[in-house]
Design an enzyme around this catalytic site. Structure first.
Site, PDB file in Angstrom:
ATOM      1  N   ASP A 144      69.958  38.063  80.624  1.00  0.00           N
ATOM      2  CA  ASP A 144      69.589  38.316  79.229  1.00  0.00           C
ATOM      3  C   ASP A 144      68.071  38.282  79.157  1.00  0.00           C
ATOM      4  O   ASP A 144      67.469  37.217  79.051  1.00  0.00           O
ATOM      5  CB  ASP A 144      70.150  37.217  78.313  1.00  0.00           C
ATOM      6  CG  ASP A 144      71.614  37.424  77.982  1.00  0.00           C
ATOM      7  OD1 ASP A 144      71.998  38.564  77.708  1.00  0.00           O
ATOM      8  OD2 ASP A 144      72.366  36.438  78.000  1.00  0.00           O
ATOM      9  N   ARG A 195      64.781  34.953  79.870  1.00  0.00           N
ATOM     10  CA  ARG A 195      65.168  33.983  80.899  1.00  0.00           C
ATOM     11  C   ARG A 195      64.145  33.913  82.023  1.00  0.00           C
ATOM     12  O   ARG A 195      64.068  32.913  82.725  1.00  0.00           O
ATOM     13  CB  ARG A 195      66.527  34.342  81.505  1.00  0.00           C
ATOM     14  CG  ARG A 195      67.604  34.705  80.511  1.00  0.00           C
ATOM     15  CD  ARG A 195      67.843  33.641  79.465  1.00  0.00           C
ATOM     16  NE  ARG A 195      69.026  33.954  78.675  1.00  0.00           N
ATOM     17  CZ  ARG A 195      69.302  33.409  77.509  1.00  0.00           C
ATOM     18  NH1 ARG A 195      68.486  32.515  76.985  1.00  0.00           N
ATOM     19  NH2 ARG A 195      70.394  33.745  76.848  1.00  0.00           N
ATOM     20  N   ARG A 227      65.825  39.245  67.014  1.00  0.00           N
ATOM     21  CA  ARG A 227      66.401  39.949  68.169  1.00  0.00           C
ATOM     22  C   ARG A 227      66.820  41.364  67.792  1.00  0.00           C
ATOM     23  O   ARG A 227      67.064  42.200  68.668  1.00  0.00           O
ATOM     24  CB  ARG A 227      67.598  39.178  68.706  1.00  0.00           C
ATOM     25  CG  ARG A 227      67.262  37.793  69.215  1.00  0.00           C
ATOM     26  CD  ARG A 227      68.522  36.985  69.513  1.00  0.00           C
ATOM     27  NE  ARG A 227      69.318  37.600  70.558  1.00  0.00           N
ATOM     28  CZ  ARG A 227      70.556  37.222  70.853  1.00  0.00           C
ATOM     29  NH1 ARG A 227      71.143  36.251  70.161  1.00  0.00           N
ATOM     30  NH2 ARG A 227      71.222  37.814  71.829  1.00  0.00           N
ATOM     31  N   LYS A 231      74.596  45.445  72.286  1.00  0.00           N
ATOM     32  CA  LYS A 231      75.340  44.289  71.783  1.00  0.00           C
ATOM     33  C   LYS A 231      74.955  44.029  70.331  1.00  0.00           C
ATOM     34  O   LYS A 231      73.884  44.458  69.882  1.00  0.00           O
ATOM     35  CB  LYS A 231      75.075  43.056  72.656  1.00  0.00           C
ATOM     36  CG  LYS A 231      73.596  42.651  72.742  1.00  0.00           C
ATOM     37  CD  LYS A 231      73.405  41.551  73.763  1.00  0.00           C
ATOM     38  CE  LYS A 231      71.962  41.077  73.813  1.00  0.00           C
ATOM     39  NZ  LYS A 231      71.721  40.089  74.878  1.00  0.00           N
ATOM     40  N   HIS A 232      75.814  43.362  69.553  1.00  0.00           N
ATOM     41  CA  HIS A 232      77.091  42.746  69.860  1.00  0.00           C
ATOM     42  C   HIS A 232      78.136  43.452  69.007  1.00  0.00           C
ATOM     43  O   HIS A 232      78.178  43.253  67.798  1.00  0.00           O
ATOM     44  CB  HIS A 232      77.082  41.264  69.522  1.00  0.00           C
ATOM     45  CG  HIS A 232      75.946  40.499  70.156  1.00  0.00           C
ATOM     46  ND1 HIS A 232      74.673  40.489  69.647  1.00  0.00           N
ATOM     47  CD2 HIS A 232      75.918  39.722  71.266  1.00  0.00           C
ATOM     48  CE1 HIS A 232      73.893  39.721  70.409  1.00  0.00           C
ATOM     49  NE2 HIS A 232      74.624  39.246  71.398  1.00  0.00           N
ATOM     50  N   HIS A 269      78.020  31.007  68.567  1.00  0.00           N
ATOM     51  CA  HIS A 269      77.969  30.033  69.649  1.00  0.00           C
ATOM     52  C   HIS A 269      78.741  28.770  69.278  1.00  0.00           C
ATOM     53  O   HIS A 269      79.279  28.077  70.144  1.00  0.00           O
ATOM     54  CB  HIS A 269      76.519  29.650  69.966  1.00  0.00           C
ATOM     55  CG  HIS A 269      75.713  30.762  70.546  1.00  0.00           C
ATOM     56  ND1 HIS A 269      75.002  31.635  69.768  1.00  0.00           N
ATOM     57  CD2 HIS A 269      75.515  31.145  71.824  1.00  0.00           C
ATOM     58  CE1 HIS A 269      74.392  32.508  70.550  1.00  0.00           C
ATOM     59  NE2 HIS A 269      74.687  32.233  71.793  1.00  0.00           N
ATOM     60  N   ASP A 297      81.003  38.937  75.306  1.00  0.00           N
ATOM     61  CA  ASP A 297      79.965  37.920  75.282  1.00  0.00           C
ATOM     62  C   ASP A 297      80.554  36.688  75.976  1.00  0.00           C
ATOM     63  O   ASP A 297      81.730  36.672  76.361  1.00  0.00           O
ATOM     64  CB  ASP A 297      79.548  37.619  73.841  1.00  0.00           C
ATOM     65  CG  ASP A 297      78.123  37.079  73.740  1.00  0.00           C
ATOM     66  OD1 ASP A 297      77.587  36.592  74.753  1.00  0.00           O
ATOM     67  OD2 ASP A 297      77.543  37.124  72.631  1.00  0.00           O
TER      68      ASP A 297
END
Length: 601
Positions: free
Chosen positions: A88, A96, A157, A187-188, A200, A273
């Site tokens: 990601d 990351r 994002r 996504k998503h 999440h 996901d």
């Protein structure tokens, strides 16, 4: 291929460690506890694994050469078919891999630039560097349309709030990544942009009608499909207008097969996901989620929380007839086609009729010649210069001159770096201003400054010529989490919850969202010019008292903060335009600053 080989190709897992065969002992211990293996090589052998995804918290991304060596070790451990290594790396708030790799503006910042060329070039640079590290897929771009300002998981994002504008940027980034030989993931699906819940930790509901979904959520995904996107990642959200069953989209046959495959005509890879996220685990057990995702139409199963259970459950579902082997074959074929497109199967397909790797026309570049090069860093700054948005400029305070306002106090929030290699923001801003001729000092005040902190800031402002306040999500209680079982497990631990409540990256302001407002109010009362810079979502200005100038940088990473400093100092003119509307705090039905608003000089 055996049934076990085929099923393994559908799984994408994380693994702890900086090498494939010799991780640190702490990572060995964690791997044994969570995954039942010691290292990446054992994980691949155990599950005949099709993909591995990298994370910083898993110690996969310490440095460019280490990442490249880890990738090489993973491929050496693959017995027959190469592993699709992914990450990601959206840039901006989700990164990351950090410096010395090039860090670029994120989606909403690029949306503010209005430039598809900037979007394409940012993706090309990002993709070129990923390929040099042995990574062949980026789970980007984000195709969500950020309609709700209080969205806790998407926000910056997203490229913005206008569906057609978002669609254009999504298509441009797909082109950029693919030109560098990197597979993409829109996504998503079917769209996570209009919710105040975070999948999440819970199961969000999207209450759009079917007509609203077609108007607001669908256009970016249609554009992604038209651009040849390699995969589409699902969302763990309930959309009753598309499926009234109450199942999350990840497990919904009407949504994945009925809408995405049949209505939109998409025949590429559908990836879930993370299956460790709470949003997909609220209704069914971990032994059912993987099977139900495949029955719904998914091809890749990302990060199941208990991989042994999920892997064996899929195999058993085939053996007992719940899933047919033909259904597994269809998904395996899609995954292998994606691997072939990025050149992973070149040695397997060599000489095969019609074999080609359209995303892999150039050899893999070397790390030193590619990652974090001066040319890439200059390009990142150039793109960032087009993103900073000037919202308010009372009495033409900006550009600020070191001749008239030399002594600047920089206060505000210091959220944790997305990649762990940038910031802290107040220090970066002060340093950038100093490099431009100012005498700036930094005083971090956090996301929820108390009375003592505010008094300290007011005292330090004495003798200064101006104050720059970095604000961070004054009203949005956003938490930035990795969508993995490690992050979700941490939520179950009382000490972890206590930590998150005070973590500057979660935007919770210690359950108070007036601290930053109180800080700005007190600084305004000093009579000094106050400049407010929103370093995450651009909505902060609507909740502040009148300030002398207000800007939005759309993220708190160094590249965007340095660009904002250049705008404040007049080294570059503000070029950004709001990609989302900013609504009045006292009357959200009224737009304070519309899409497209942006001042300049």
């Amino acid at each position: 291929m055996s049934l076990e080989d085929k099923v393994g190709q559908l799984f994408v897992m994380h693994v702890y460690g900086h090498t494939a065969t010799d991780p640190d002992q702490a990572d060995v211990d964690t791997n044994l506890e969570e995954l039942g293996v010691r290292d990446a090589a054992e994980l691949i052998a155990r599950y005949r694994l099709g993909g591995i995804i990298y994370f910083g918290w898993a110690h996969n991304t310490r440095s460019p050469h280490q990442i490249a060596e880890l990738s090489e070790g993973i491929q050496k451990a693959a017995p027959t078919l190469p592993v699709l290594i992914s990450v990601d790396q959206e840039h901006g708030a989700v990164a990351r891999i950090g410096a010395p790799a090039t860090l670029l503006p994120g989606a909403m910042a690029i949306g503010a630039s209005g430039s598809h060329e900037h979007a394409r070039e940012a993706a090309r640079i990002a993709g070129t560097e990923l390929r040099a590290l042995g990574i062949r897929q980026d789970h980007a771009p984000d195709a969500d349309v950020n309609i709700d300002p209080a969205n806790p998981v998407i926000g910056i994002r997203s490229f913005g709030a206008d569906p057609e504008a978002v669609a254009g940027f999504v298509a441009a980034q797909i082109e950029g990544y693919q030109s560098a030989g990197i597979a993409t993931a829109a996504k998503h699906f079917p769209g996570h942009g209009d919710t105040t819940d975070d999948s999440h930790t819970e199961l969000p509901h999207i209450h759009h009608t079917r007509e609203e979904w077609d108007r607001y959520d669908a256009p970016p995904f249609r554009a992604a499909i038209a651009a040849g996107v390699d995969s589409v990642m699902t969302a763990h959200i309930v959309v009753p207008a598309l499926d009234p069953s109450g199942d999350p989209a990840t497990l919904s046959h009407p949504i994945l097969t009925g809408v995405l495959r049949e209505e939109l005509g998409y025949d590429g890879v559908i990836a879930t996901d993370s299956l460790a996220m709470r949003g997909v685990r609220t209704k069914y057990g971990d032994d059912r989620v993987a099977v139900l995702a495949l029955k719904a139409g998914a091809d890749q199963l990302l990060n199941p929380p208990r991989p042994d259970i999920a892997w064996h459950a899929v195999i058993e579902a085939v053996r007992n007839g719940e899933l047919t082997e033909e259904r597994i074959d269809a998904s395996v074929l899609r995954v292998l086609r994606m691997k072939a497109r990025v050149g992973l199967l070149d040695h397997v397909l060599e000489g095969a009729p019609g074999a080609s790797a359209p995303h892999a026309t150039a050899p893999t570049p070397s790390v030193d010649a590619t990652v974090g090069t001066p040319a890439h860093l200059v390009a990142a700054d150039h793109i960032a210069d087009a993103t900073t948005t000037l919202l308010v400029n009372t009495d033409a305070l900006l550009p600020l001159s070191p001749a008239t306002h030399p002594r600047v106090l920089v206060v505000g929030a210091d959220p944790r770096s997305p990649s762990g290699t940038t910031g802290p923001p107040t220090t970066v801003l002060a340093g950038a201003l100093n490099s431009l001729g100012f005498q700036a000092v930094a005083l971090p005040t956090g996301t929820a400054p108390d009375e003592a902190t505010i008094e300290k800031a007011v005292a330090d402002a004495q003798g200064r010529d101006a104050v720059l306040v970095a604000t961070y999500n004054i009203t949005t209680h956003a938490e930035t989490k990795d969508n993995t079982q490690a992050a979700n497990t941490a939520l179950d631990q009382p000490h972890a919850r206590t930590h998150q409540a005070t973590d500057p990256n979660d935007g919770t302001e210690n359950s108070q969202d007036t601290g930053q407002v109180g800080l700005v109010t007190a600084l305004k009362a000093t009579g000094l010019p106050v400049i407010a810079l929103a370093i995450r979502n651009p909505y902060d200005v609507a909740h502040l008292p009148p300030v002398d100038a207000a800007l939005a940088s759309y993220c708190w990473t160094d590249v965007e903060l340095r660009a904002a400093a250049r705008v404040i100092a007049g080294r570059t003119a503000p070029q950004g335009r709001l990609p989302v509307p900013v609504r009045r705090a006292d009357d959200p039905a009224q737009v304070l600053y519309p899409i497209g608003h942006g001042l300049t000089y």
